[in-house]
Design an enzyme around this catalytic site. Structure first.
Site, short mmCIF file in Angstrom:
data_model
loop_
_atom_site.label_atom_id
_atom_site.label_comp_id
_atom_site.label_asym_id
_atom_site.label_seq_id
_atom_site.Cartn_x
_atom_site.Cartn_y
_atom_site.Cartn_z
N SER A 1 5.79 -1.98 -2.44
CA SER A 1 5.67 -2.93 -3.57
C SER A 1 4.62 -2.45 -4.57
CB SER A 1 5.40 -4.35 -3.09
OG SER A 1 4.49 -4.43 -2.02
N GLY B 1 0.84 -1.20 0.00
CA GLY B 1 0.00 0.00 0.00
C GLY B 1 0.86 1.24 0.00
N LEU B 2 0.20 2.37 -0.13
CA LEU B 2 0.89 3.67 -0.18
C LEU B 2 1.72 3.92 1.07
CD1 LEU B 2 -2.04 5.99 -1.36
CD2 LEU B 2 -0.06 5.29 -2.74
N SER B 3 2.69 4.77 0.96
CA SER B 3 3.41 5.26 2.14
C SER B 3 2.38 5.92 3.05
CB SER B 3 4.48 6.27 1.70
OG SER B 3 5.14 6.79 2.82
N GLY B 4 2.41 5.59 4.33
CA GLY B 4 1.45 6.16 5.27
C GLY B 4 0.12 5.46 5.31
N SER B 5 -0.01 4.36 4.54
CA SER B 5 -1.31 3.65 4.53
C SER B 5 -1.47 2.76 5.76
CB SER B 5 -1.46 2.83 3.24
OG SER B 5 -0.46 1.83 3.18
N GLY B 6 -0.37 2.46 6.45
CA GLY B 6 -0.48 1.68 7.69
C GLY B 6 0.18 0.31 7.64
N LYS B 7 1.03 0.06 6.66
CA LYS B 7 1.71 -1.25 6.55
C LYS B 7 2.52 -1.57 7.81
CE LYS B 7 4.06 -0.01 2.90
NZ LYS B 7 3.63 1.41 2.82
N SER B 8 3.36 -0.61 8.20
CA SER B 8 4.22 -0.84 9.37
C SER B 8 3.39 -0.96 10.63
CB SER B 8 5.23 0.31 9.54
OG SER B 8 6.05 0.39 8.41
N1 LIG Z 1 10.60 7.97 -3.66
C1 LIG Z 1 10.07 7.27 -2.66
N2 LIG Z 1 8.89 6.61 -2.86
C2 LIG Z 1 8.36 5.90 -1.86
N3 LIG Z 1 8.91 5.77 -0.62
C3 LIG Z 1 10.09 6.41 -0.37
C4 LIG Z 1 10.70 7.18 -1.38
N4 LIG Z 1 11.84 7.70 -0.85
C5 LIG Z 1 11.94 7.27 0.40
N5 LIG Z 1 10.88 6.50 0.70
C6 LIG Z 1 10.75 5.79 2.00
O1 LIG Z 1 11.02 4.43 1.71
C7 LIG Z 1 9.95 3.59 2.13
C8 LIG Z 1 9.48 2.67 1.00
O2 LIG Z 1 10.43 1.67 0.79
P1 LIG Z 1 9.96 0.30 0.13
O3 LIG Z 1 11.16 -0.57 0.11
O4 LIG Z 1 8.76 -0.18 0.82
O5 LIG Z 1 9.58 0.78 -1.35
S1 LIG Z 1 9.31 -0.11 -2.63
O6 LIG Z 1 8.49 -1.27 -2.24
O7 LIG Z 1 10.60 -0.56 -3.17
O8 LIG Z 1 8.59 0.77 -3.58
C9 LIG Z 1 8.80 4.50 2.51
O9 LIG Z 1 8.33 3.96 3.72
P2 LIG Z 1 6.80 3.72 4.05
O10 LIG Z 1 6.31 5.09 4.34
O11 LIG Z 1 6.84 2.87 5.27
O12 LIG Z 1 6.07 3.07 2.94
C10 LIG Z 1 9.43 5.86 2.69
O13 LIG Z 1 9.71 6.08 4.05
N1 LIG Z 2 -6.60 2.29 11.09
C1 LIG Z 2 -5.29 2.53 11.00
N2 LIG Z 2 -4.45 1.55 10.63
C2 LIG Z 2 -3.11 1.80 10.52
N3 LIG Z 2 -2.55 2.99 10.75
C3 LIG Z 2 -3.34 4.01 11.12
C4 LIG Z 2 -4.74 3.83 11.25
N4 LIG Z 2 -5.28 5.01 11.62
C5 LIG Z 2 -4.26 5.89 11.72
N5 LIG Z 2 -3.08 5.31 11.44
C6 LIG Z 2 -1.79 6.02 11.46
O1 LIG Z 2 -1.32 6.11 10.13
C7 LIG Z 2 0.11 6.08 10.10
C8 LIG Z 2 0.57 4.94 9.19
O2 LIG Z 2 1.96 4.97 9.09
P1 LIG Z 2 2.83 3.68 8.78
O3 LIG Z 2 2.32 2.52 9.56
O4 LIG Z 2 4.26 4.09 8.94
O5 LIG Z 2 2.45 3.45 7.24
P2 LIG Z 2 3.34 2.76 6.10
O6 LIG Z 2 4.19 1.71 6.75
O7 LIG Z 2 2.33 2.18 5.15
O8 LIG Z 2 4.14 3.87 5.50
C9 LIG Z 2 0.57 5.86 11.54
O9 LIG Z 2 0.92 7.12 12.09
C10 LIG Z 2 -0.68 5.31 12.23
O10 LIG Z 2 -0.72 5.61 13.60
#
Ligand SMILES: Nc1ncnc2c1ncn2[C@@H]1O[C@H](COP(=O)(O)OS(=O)(=O)O)[C@@H](OP(=O)(O)O)[C@H]1O
Ligand SMILES: Nc1ncnc2c1ncn2[C@@H]1O[C@H](COP(=O)(O)OP(=O)(O)O)[C@@H](O)[C@H]1O
Length: 200
Positions: free
Chosen positions: A107, A33-40
């Site tokens: 991914s 899912g998108l960055s910030g979507s909640g994967k971690s």
């Molecule tokens: N250009 C760009 N696009 C997306 N994300 C970026 C980028 N640069 C740095 N980051 C940081 O790297 C995390 C994503 O790494 P991934 O290994 O999950 O990416 S990928 O699957 O290879 O697309 C991603 O973490 P998440 O927010 O947890 O998804 C970001 O913190």
């Molecule tokens: N229902 C929910 N499920 C997962 N995360 C949530 C939810 N509601 C709010 N959040 C917040 O959204 C953010 C997701 O960030 P993160 O887990 O780092 O996402 P990702 O790994 O996809 O980048 C966290 O700050 C988390 O506390």
């Protein structure tokens, strides 16, 4: 394949032996899912729920793996593909070791995820789509990266100026902008019970 003259050497202990020892199966939960979507966030909670039930599980997270194993990779389409290929192979080794794996990588490409799926037996690759609108993910912006992407400081950021291809038929969809974290954890655990991967 660059190497030639290489031969596979089987162990006398099988994957099934190791799974029996652990009393659970060893699928991979592939969070995408998108960055910030909640994967971690979600994968951390699921890992805890599994640990409490005595399940041997290990989490691989994009940010963490890019500090080590994949530190020579960036965010070009080719590097993202190689990132996912390597993680798929690591998850496959964990699967053979009898351990459950949780992976948290954007991914973004469907083909890359499907190539990983093809490494596993039916039912062992569980795609978990952390579905979340771009607007919501961007308003969360837990690391301030969307802000940097919008200002041009980061180029090729997923959802802003790089693509994210939604899964067509994920095993699990959690709508993190609509349901609570607890509901999402329950959904994943229910799936693992339903397919018989865990019994406790
Ligand atoms: N250009 C760009 N696009 C997306 N994300 C970026 C980028 N640069 C740095 N980051 C940081 O790297 C995390 C994503 O790494 P991934 O290994 O999950 O990416 S990928 O699957 O290879 O697309 C991603 O973490 P998440 O927010 O947890 O998804 C970001 O913190
Ligand atoms: N229902 C929910 N499920 C997962 N995360 C949530 C939810 N509601 C709010 N959040 C917040 O959204 C953010 C997701 O960030 P993160 O887990 O780092 O996402 P990702 O790994 O996809 O980048 C966290 O700050 C988390 O506390």
């Amino acid at each position: 394949m660059k190497s030639t003259h290489i031969t596979w050497h089987d162990s006398e202990i099988s994957k099934e032996d190791r799974q029996n020892l652990n009393h659970h199966q060893s699928p991979v939960l592939w969070f995408t899912g998108l960055s910030g979507s909640g994967k971690s966030t979600l994968s951390v909670e699921v890992e805890k729920a599994l640990y409490e039930r005595g399940v041997h599980a290990y989490r691989l997270d994009g940010d963490n793996i890019r500090h080590g194993l994949n530190k020579n990779l960036g965010f070009s389409p080719e590097d993202r593909t190689e990132n996912i290929r390597r993680i798929g192979e690591v998850a496959k080794l964990m699967n053979d070791a009898g351990l459950m794996t949780l992976t948290a990588f954007i991914s973004p490409y469907r083909e890359d995820r499907d190539n990983v799926r093809a490494l596993f037996n039916e039912g062992e690759f569980i795609e978990v789509y952390t579905k979340c609108s771009l607007e919501e993910a961007e308003s969360r912006d837990p690391k301030g990266l969307y802000k940097k992407a919008r200002s041009g400081e980061i180029k090729g950021f997923t959802g802003v100026d790089a693509p994210y291809e939604e899964p067509n038929e994920p095993e699990i969809i959690v709508e993190t902008d609509k349901q609570s974290l607890e509901e999402s954890v329950q959904e994943v655990m229910d799936h693992l019970h339903r397919i018989g991967a865990i019994s406790i």
